[in-house]
Write a protein that holds these residues in place. Structure first.
Motif, PDB file in Angstrom:
ATOM      1  N   TYR A  73       9.583   2.024  -1.685  1.00 37.37           N
ATOM      2  CA  TYR A  73       9.058   0.659  -1.619  1.00 37.37           C
ATOM      3  C   TYR A  73       8.390   0.366  -0.282  1.00 37.37           C
ATOM      4  N   GLN A  74       8.869   0.969   0.794  1.00 43.25           N
ATOM      5  CA  GLN A  74       8.190   0.808   2.072  1.00 43.25           C
ATOM      6  C   GLN A  74       6.822   1.495   2.037  1.00 43.25           C
ATOM      7  N   ALA A  75       6.736   2.662   1.420  1.00 40.47           N
ATOM      8  CA  ALA A  75       5.449   3.357   1.300  1.00 40.47           C
ATOM      9  C   ALA A  75       4.455   2.533   0.482  1.00 40.47           C
ATOM     10  N   LEU A  76       4.944   1.863  -0.564  1.00 38.92           N
ATOM     11  CA  LEU A  76       4.060   1.029  -1.375  1.00 38.92           C
ATOM     12  C   LEU A  76       3.493  -0.145  -0.583  1.00 38.92           C
ATOM     13  N   GLY A  77       4.192  -0.563   0.454  1.00 34.33           N
ATOM     14  CA  GLY A  77       3.696  -1.671   1.264  1.00 34.33           C
ATOM     15  C   GLY A  77       4.629  -2.859   1.340  1.00 34.33           C
ATOM     16  N   GLU A 103       7.802  -4.840   2.788  1.00 28.82           N
ATOM     17  CA  GLU A 103       8.510  -4.891   4.068  1.00 28.82           C
ATOM     18  C   GLU A 103      10.007  -4.972   3.810  1.00 28.82           C
ATOM     19  N   CYS A 113       6.705  -8.901   0.123  1.00 30.00           N
ATOM     20  CA  CYS A 113       5.287  -8.587   0.214  1.00 30.00           C
ATOM     21  C   CYS A 113       4.539  -9.887  -0.045  1.00 30.00           C
ATOM     22  N   ASN A 114       3.996 -10.458   1.019  1.00 28.76           N
ATOM     23  CA  ASN A 114       3.316 -11.749   0.931  1.00 28.76           C
ATOM     24  C   ASN A 114       4.230 -12.786   0.298  1.00 28.76           C
ATOM     25  N   TRP A 149      -5.513  -1.814  -4.309  1.00 25.43           N
ATOM     26  CA  TRP A 149      -4.145  -1.359  -4.560  1.00 25.43           C
ATOM     27  C   TRP A 149      -4.143   0.014  -5.220  1.00 25.43           C
ATOM     28  N   HIS A 190      -4.790   2.665  -2.709  1.00 24.63           N
ATOM     29  CA  HIS A 190      -3.580   2.827  -1.895  1.00 24.63           C
ATOM     30  C   HIS A 190      -2.527   3.640  -2.651  1.00 24.63           C
ATOM     31  N   LEU A 239      -0.915   7.748  -1.889  1.00 21.12           N
ATOM     32  CA  LEU A 239       0.493   7.982  -1.560  1.00 21.12           C
ATOM     33  C   LEU A 239       1.070   9.241  -2.191  1.00 21.12           C
TER      34      LEU A 239
END
Length: 122
Positions: A26-30, A32, A45-46, A76, A79, A83
């Motif tokens: 989940y950190q790799a996906l973006g 926090e 995330c936002n 997205w 991105h 990965l």
């Protein structure tokens, strides 16, 4: 009348097949990592957030779905592809964005516990 206003809803996402791997995924996906407390890790995330729990049950993980609504699905998708999720996390390959019969264009991303994310453009 009582104040019944809400501020957020946070689902519990299965992550216990390999909790450390799920957190890295989940950190790799973006997302926090906002906190860790024993068997729970908070991610944001936002405007959205969820709780990753160190719990796994095959039937639940394989049937768990989330929808992530994004502003730019093409960004997205680029991105996600960069990965190498299958190579780095042992998950099924994501499925490219496609127009669904119900009118949404979405991509599929599979998590380490079998959870399925529908990534949809707003």
């Amino acid at each position: 009348m009582p104040n019944l206003a809400t501020t957020t809803i946070r689902p519990f996402v299965p992550g216990g097949k390999d909790f450390a791997l799920s957190k890295r995924f989940y950190q790799a996906l973006g997302f926090e990592l906002t906190f860790e407390a024993g068997s729970i890790a908070g991610f944001a995330c936002n405007s959205g957030s969820f709780l990753l729990q160190d719990y796994f049950q095959e039937g639940w993980g394989g049937n768990f779905m989330m929808q992530l609504i994004v502003e730019d699905l093409d960004a997205w998708w680029a991105h996600i592809q960069a990965l190498d999720l299958p190579g780095n996390f042992g998950v099924p390959a994501p499925r490219a964005p496609a127009l669904m019969p119900w009118g949404l264009t979405l991509a599929y991303v599979f998590g380490p516990c079998g959870e399925l994310w529908h990534v949809v453009q707003a």
